[in-house]
Design a protein around this motif. Structure first.
Motif, PDB file in Angstrom:
ATOM      1  N   SER A   1       0.811  -1.217   0.000  1.00  0.00           N
ATOM      2  CA  SER A   1       0.000   0.000   0.000  1.00  0.00           C
ATOM      3  C   SER A   1       0.847   1.271   0.000  1.00  0.00           C
ATOM      4  O   SER A   1       0.422   2.285  -0.561  1.00  0.00           O
ATOM      5  CB  SER A   1      -0.943  -0.006   1.198  1.00  0.00           C
ATOM      6  N   THR A   2       2.030   1.241   0.572  1.00  0.00           N
ATOM      7  CA  THR A   2       2.800   2.488   0.699  1.00  0.00           C
ATOM      8  C   THR A   2       3.228   3.043  -0.648  1.00  0.00           C
ATOM      9  O   THR A   2       3.063   4.234  -0.921  1.00  0.00           O
ATOM     10  CB  THR A   2       4.058   2.277   1.556  1.00  0.00           C
ATOM     11  N   ASP A   3       3.790   2.200  -1.499  1.00  0.00           N
ATOM     12  CA  ASP A   3       4.321   2.720  -2.760  1.00  0.00           C
ATOM     13  C   ASP A   3       3.947   1.874  -3.973  1.00  0.00           C
ATOM     14  O   ASP A   3       4.473   2.104  -5.064  1.00  0.00           O
ATOM     15  CB  ASP A   3       5.851   2.864  -2.682  1.00  0.00           C
TER      16      ASP A   3
ATOM     17  N   ASP B   1       8.449   7.953 -15.090  1.00  0.00           N
ATOM     18  CA  ASP B   1       8.788   8.645 -13.844  1.00  0.00           C
ATOM     19  C   ASP B   1      10.001   7.969 -13.220  1.00  0.00           C
ATOM     20  O   ASP B   1      10.567   7.037 -13.799  1.00  0.00           O
ATOM     21  CB  ASP B   1       7.587   8.672 -12.887  1.00  0.00           C
ATOM     22  N   GLY B   2      10.387   8.458 -12.051  1.00  0.00           N
ATOM     23  CA  GLY B   2      11.659   8.041 -11.473  1.00  0.00           C
ATOM     24  C   GLY B   2      11.686   6.643 -10.869  1.00  0.00           C
ATOM     25  O   GLY B   2      12.761   6.128 -10.540  1.00  0.00           O
ATOM     26  N   ARG B   3      10.542   6.002 -10.756  1.00  0.00           N
ATOM     27  CA  ARG B   3      10.490   4.727 -10.038  1.00  0.00           C
ATOM     28  C   ARG B   3      10.939   3.556 -10.915  1.00  0.00           C
ATOM     29  O   ARG B   3      10.496   3.427 -12.049  1.00  0.00           O
ATOM     30  CB  ARG B   3       9.077   4.496  -9.491  1.00  0.00           C
TER      31      ARG B   3
ATOM     32  N   ARG C   1       5.062  -1.878 -10.213  1.00  0.00           N
ATOM     33  CA  ARG C   1       3.996  -1.504  -9.287  1.00  0.00           C
ATOM     34  C   ARG C   1       2.656  -2.047  -9.770  1.00  0.00           C
ATOM     35  O   ARG C   1       2.433  -2.188 -10.979  1.00  0.00           O
ATOM     36  CB  ARG C   1       3.870   0.030  -9.193  1.00  0.00           C
TER      37      ARG C   1
ATOM     38  N   ALA D   1      -1.399   1.084 -15.963  1.00  0.00           N
ATOM     39  CA  ALA D   1      -2.325   2.194 -16.207  1.00  0.00           C
ATOM     40  C   ALA D   1      -1.678   3.321 -17.008  1.00  0.00           C
ATOM     41  O   ALA D   1      -2.310   4.347 -17.242  1.00  0.00           O
ATOM     42  CB  ALA D   1      -2.844   2.740 -14.870  1.00  0.00           C
TER      43      ALA D   1
END
Lengths: 273, 126
Positions: A110-112, A134-136, A140, A202
């Motif tokens: 849930s956090t990330d 993005d940076g991740r 996910r 998504a």
């Protein structure tokens, strides 16, 4: 001949071979080329301009060819592998075996949103996010968060019953089978599944999640089911349409294949049922 | 919608960013059939949302190679978010590509929600 099976029916060995072949493509760099190609098309396909991969009649043949390329790449690693499909109208909860650690792994924390189990979890070290917006750098997901429910079989049936393949203006505002399956209008099938999975699925770089292929293999199967139901209805438009791929026009990025060449999937693969 | 003109329906739909089905569908059909009436420019905005600066404004200069927002651009902490306008006037962005929202500001906020603090990378990706 390649037989595409329901993911729920795969044996342990078939799952392992599929996962290993996907990881091999990732290691070699070939996997990320698929992600990059998809993102390029998603950024450039527009309702008022040239449109090929999305929001247009060629959404279905474009993805059919894209999946064929990916499946052939998998088979160059392991010739026994075929793309499985995910019938999200049947296997519609986070407890489906699809999301088990021996296959795709589960939802993100849930956090990330980070996927913590399975072969594609960042911690395993085999699944870096290289093509990203993005940076991740970790896979996910947020299964069932942004939209609660996957499409039902009744909703699928309501779209399969539409007798016209596509309609002017041949974009996200169209009525007809293609756009209702793609999901820009109506009960929303394909788009909603991307949103339900969340994470990279998504976004424009959705092939970063291997479930992309299983989702699109089922969308592709629904096209085949629609053809069986409407044998007299064909791909449209059939000529002279600006910015839109007509039946006998070649499609980018291949430039040597037309929708007409891709209407019959049995030239390339069959389904288990 | 028998009592108002198509143009009025379009304008009303765009200005109010209407998502109600009846008006939305009417506007979709009208705008798709008629390219001579471009959709109006969205409202400029500049705010801090969840600790990040989001800006939306008409694009300066000659526009960007990857510009599909009808001459409008959105930035998150100064980095341009790839934005696209659908035929029915709704918006999507590269980080929320399958889930249309009513306005560029809503797309910017959805992007901030999605990013959970991560920096946006300039596009094209890599």
């Amino acid at each position: 001949m390649t037989v595409r099976k329901n993911q729920a029916a795969l044996t342990t060995d078939e799952k392992k071979r599929f996962v290993d072949a996907v990881l091999a493509l990732k290691r070699s760099g070939r996997y990320d080329d698929f992600v990059r190609t998809h993102n390029e098309f998603i950024m450039s396909d527009t309702d008022t301009g040239e449109r090929t991969g999305h929001r247009s009649p060629s959404f279905l043949p474009w993805h059919r060819r894209f999946l064929l390329d990916f499946e052939q790449a998998l088979q160059s690693v392991d010739s026994s592998v075929a793309l499985p499909y995910w019938d999200w109208s049947s296997d519609r909860t986070v407890r489906a075996s699809l999301w088990a650690p021996d296959f795709l792994g589960g939802t993100g924390r849930s956090t990330d949103g980070r996927v913590m189990d399975g072969p594609f979890a960042a911690a395993a070290g085999n699944w870096p996010m290289n093509v990203r917006v993005d940076g991740r750098t970790f896979l996910r997901r947020s299964l069932g968060t942004a939209v609660r429910e996957l499409p039902t079989r009744a909703e699928v049936e309501s779209v399969l019953s539409m007798s016209t393949y596509d309609m002017a203006p041949y974009n996200s505002a169209s009525d007809g089978f293609r756009n209702n399956l793609e999901g820009w209008r109506g009960v929303n099938l394909h788009n909603r599944v991307h949103v339900w999975v969340g994470g990279q699925m998504a976004t424009g770089v959705s092939p970063n999640d291997p479930v992309f292929w299983l989702h699109h293999a089922y969308v592709d199967k629904l096209w085949a089911e629609w053809q069986r139901r409407h044998p007299d209805a064909g791909y449209v438009p059939t000529g002279g349409t600006p910015d839109v791929v007509d039946l006998d026009e070649t499609m980018k990025p291949w430039d040597d294949v037309r929708p007409a060449d891709l209407l019959d999937h049995t030239k390339f693969y069959t389904f288990d049922s | 919608m028998p009592d108002i003109s198509r143009r009025r329906a379009l304008t009303a739909a765009a200005a109010l960013a209407v998502t109600a089905t009846a008006v939305g569908v009417a506007a979709t059909a009208a705008s798709a059939a008629d390219h001579t009436h471009p959709m109006p420019m969205p409202e400029t905005f500049d705010e801090v949302y969840k600790g990040r600066r989001i800006q939306g404004r008409p694009m300066g200069g000659g526009g960007h190679h990857h510009e599909h927002g009808g001459g409008f651009e959105v930035l998150i902490d100064g980095v341009q978010l790839h934005l696209m306008r659908n035929a029915d006037g709704t918006w999507i962005s590269i980080v929320s590509h399958y889930d249309p929202v009513a306005t560029p500001r809503a797309a910017a906020r959805a992007a901030v929600d999605e990013l959970q603090g991560a920096p946006l990378l300039p596009f094209p990706a890599n």
